[in-house]
Design an enzyme around this catalytic site. Structure first.
Site: not given
Lengths: 195, 269
Positions: A18, A45, A138
Site C-alpha cells: 500500500s 492499494h 490488509d
C-alpha cells in the site's frame, strides 16, 4: 551433515503493498532475473479509477511480459501481473484469474488478503508471499493462509518501509520467514528457483 | 472454511432441490462468498448450513442474494457512459424504436443511468429498457427507484465526467436519507427475473449491457451467455461489458468489432 544452501522453489510469487510500496517496486522490478522462472502477481492499494498509468509506470521498469489482469487470463510463468483497480483478484484451480467486484475488504478493493488466500488454495507450498510498506492491516490474513498451506513468507523490514504498519502486522501475527530491506528482497527474489 | 467437496454437495442441493445452477460460477469467488456467509450467519458446522439451504426457502433467498454479488453504482466508469452518449446513442437515434437489455441489473443503478442518457439525447420516449436479474429482491429495489442518499455526490461527479450538463439533483427528490428518481425515467423500464444460466432469449435488442456479471462465471458459462446475447442482438446491435471483461475467449470475437478503447462491441451484419 553437509550444509546445503537453501534455495526456495516457487511457481508463483505474490507481492502486496500500500502506501510507500510503489517506490519499492520501481527499485525492485529492474533487478529481477530475465526471464523470470515464476509468475509474479502484484496487488497494490490504488485509486479506484480504471486508468492505466500505474500499469504503464511499472511495465517500463521490466523487460518481462507485464499485464494488468483481464478476467479469466491464464497465469503464465515468466509474466508479471498487476491486479486491476476496483476489483478483487482471485485465482482458480486451473491457474487462471477471476475478478470479483464484491464489497471492499479492509477498506480495499483489490484486497491483498483476498488474492493471497485464494492463491494459497491453489499453489500451496509452491507460493511465496511478500508484504511491503503500507498503513493498513490488509495482507496479514493472506500471509497466514499462505503459511498454513506451506508457502514461504517475506516482509519488508518495517524500519525500512515508508509506513511500517502493514509488514509489522504480518510479523506480529504469523511466522514470517524473512524480514528484509529492499536490497535483501532483491537478493532473495534473484535466488528463487536457482540450482 | 468450506472444503471443495462440501461446495459440490451444496451446489448439487441447489440444483436438485431449488433449480438454481451455480456449478459454472467462478469457483474461487463462489467459495469466498460461501465462507463469508458461513461466518456472517455463524453456522456451527457445514451440516447446519447445508440443512438451512436445503429446507428453509426464506434462507435460500438470502443465500442466493448473498452468494451472488449485487454491488453496482450509477455512471460507474464515466468514460464508458461518455462513449455511449457520443458514439452509440447517435447511431440508434434514427430507429423508430430502441430496445435495451440490462442483463444482471441488480438494484438498477445502471438502468437509471441509461434512462438519464436517453432522456438527454431526447430518445427516452421511444425506448424500452428491459432490466433483468436472478434475484427477485434486488428487482424490487430497482422497481421502486429509491436509493440511499449517501453515494449521490459520487454519482453526480461521475455523471458530470460522463458528459452530463445538468445539475444531477433535477433527476430525483430527496427525503430522509433516500432519493427517489423521477417516475418519468422509470416509466420506460420493465423489470423481470431472468437467469442467464438457464433462461433463453426473450426479445431482439439494439443494445445489451451486461457489466461485471460475466466475471462471476467460468469460461464455459461465459460462452453460453455470450451466445445468448448474440441470439438476442439485432443486426449492428451493441454489446457492452465491464471494464475487465472481454470477448477474446469467445467465438463472438470474429463477428463483432470493438469500439476503440471501450468495452463496447458492435455486431457486424
Amino acid at each position: 551433515m553437509a550444509e546445503t544452501k537453501l534455495t526456495h522453489r516457487a511457481e508463483a510469487i505474490l507481492i502486496g503493498g500500500s502506501t510507500g510500496s510503489i517506490e519499492v517496486l520501481l527499485r525492485l522490478l529492474p533487478t529481477l532475473p530475465d526471464p523470470l522462472s515464476f509468475a509474479l502477481i502484484i496487488v497494490l492499494h490504488r485509486k479506484n479509477t480504471a486508468d492505466s498509468t500505474l500499469a504503464n509506470l511499472l511495465s517500463l521498469k521490466t523487460n518481462s511480459p507485464f499485464r494488468e489482469v483481464d478476467d479469466k487470463d491464464l497465469i503464465k510463468p515468466g509474466t508479471i501481473y498487476l491486479a486491476p483497480a476496483d476489483y478483487h483478484l482471485l485465482i482458480e484451480q486451473d491457474k487462471s484469474f477471476s475478478l470479483d467486484d464484491s464489497e471492499k475488504v479492509n477498506y480495499s478493493r483489490p484486497s491483498i488478503d483476498v488474492t493471497f488466500e485464494s492463491a494459497a488454495d491453489v499453489y500451496g507450498s509452491s507460493l511465496i508471499g511478500i508484504l511491503l510498506s503500507g498503513a493498513n492491516a490488509d495482507g496479514t490474513k493472506g500471509m497466514q493462509a499462505i503459511k498454513k498451506r506451506g508457502g514461504l513468507l517475506v516482509a519488508q523490514h518495517p524500519d525500512t518501509a515508508l509506513v511500517g504498519y502493514m509488514p509489522q502486522q504480518a510479523i506480529e501475527n504469523t511466522t514470517v520467514d524473512h524480514v528484509l530491506d529492499v536490497a535483501g528482497i532483491i537478493e532473495f527474489l534473484n535466488s528463487v528457483n536457482t540450482a | 472454511m468450506i472444503e471443495e467437496e462440501e461446495i459440490d454437495l451444496l451446489l448439487t442441493d441447489l440444483i436438485e432441490v431449488h433449480g438454481y445452477d451455480f456449478t459454472h460460477y467462478s469457483r474461487a469467488s463462489l467459495k469466498r462468498r460461501i465462507n463469508r456467509l458461513w461466518q456472517l450467519d455463524k453456522f456451527p458446522s457445514f451440516a447446519e448450513l447445508r440443512y438451512r439451504v436445503r429446507s428453509d426457502t426464506d434462507y435460500l433467498k438470502r443465500f442466493v442474494e448473498e452468494v451472488t454479488v449485487n454491488v453496482t453504482e450509477m455512471f460507474r466508469d464515466p468514460q464508458f457512459y461518455r462513449a455511449l452518449r457520443n458514439d452509440v446513442l447517435p447511431t440508434l437515434a434514427a430507429k423508430p424504436f430502441i430496445r435495451i437489455w440490462h442483463a444482471g441489473c441488480s438494484t438498477g443503478e445502471e438502468v437509471f443511468s441509461m434512462a438519464i442518457l436517453l432522456n438527454e439525447a431526447n430518445l427516452l420516449h421511444k425506448s424500452l429498457l428491459y432490466a433483468t436479474d436472478l434475484n427477485p429482491e434486488v428487482l424490487e429495489t430497482a422497481r421502486a427507484g429509491i436509493f440511499a442518499m449517501a453515494p449521490m455526490k459520487q454519482y453526480s461527479e461521475n455523471y458530470i465526467l460522463s458528459g452530463g450538463k445538468n445539475d444531477f439533483s433535477i433527476y430525483y427528490t430527496a427525503q430522509y436519507g433516500y432519493v427517489k428518481f423521477n417516475s418519468s425515467l422509470s416509466e420506460k423500464m420493465v423489470f423481470s427475473t431472468h437467469n442467464l444460466v438457464s433462461d433463453q432469449s426473450f426479445n431482439e435488442f439494439d443494445l445489451i449491457l451486461c457489466r461485471n456479471v460475466l466475471i462471476y462465471f467460468d469460461k464455459a458459462l461465459q460462452q453460453r451467455v455470450l451466445t445468448l446475447f448474440d441470439d438476442s442482438l439485432g443486426p449492428l446491435g451493441y454489446l457492452a461489458l465491464g471494464a475487465k471483461e472481454t470477448l477474446k475467449f469467445s467465438t463472438l470475437q470474429a463477428t463483432y468489432r470493438q469500439l476503440a478503447g471501450e468495452k463496447i462491441w458492435r455486431k457486424q451484419s
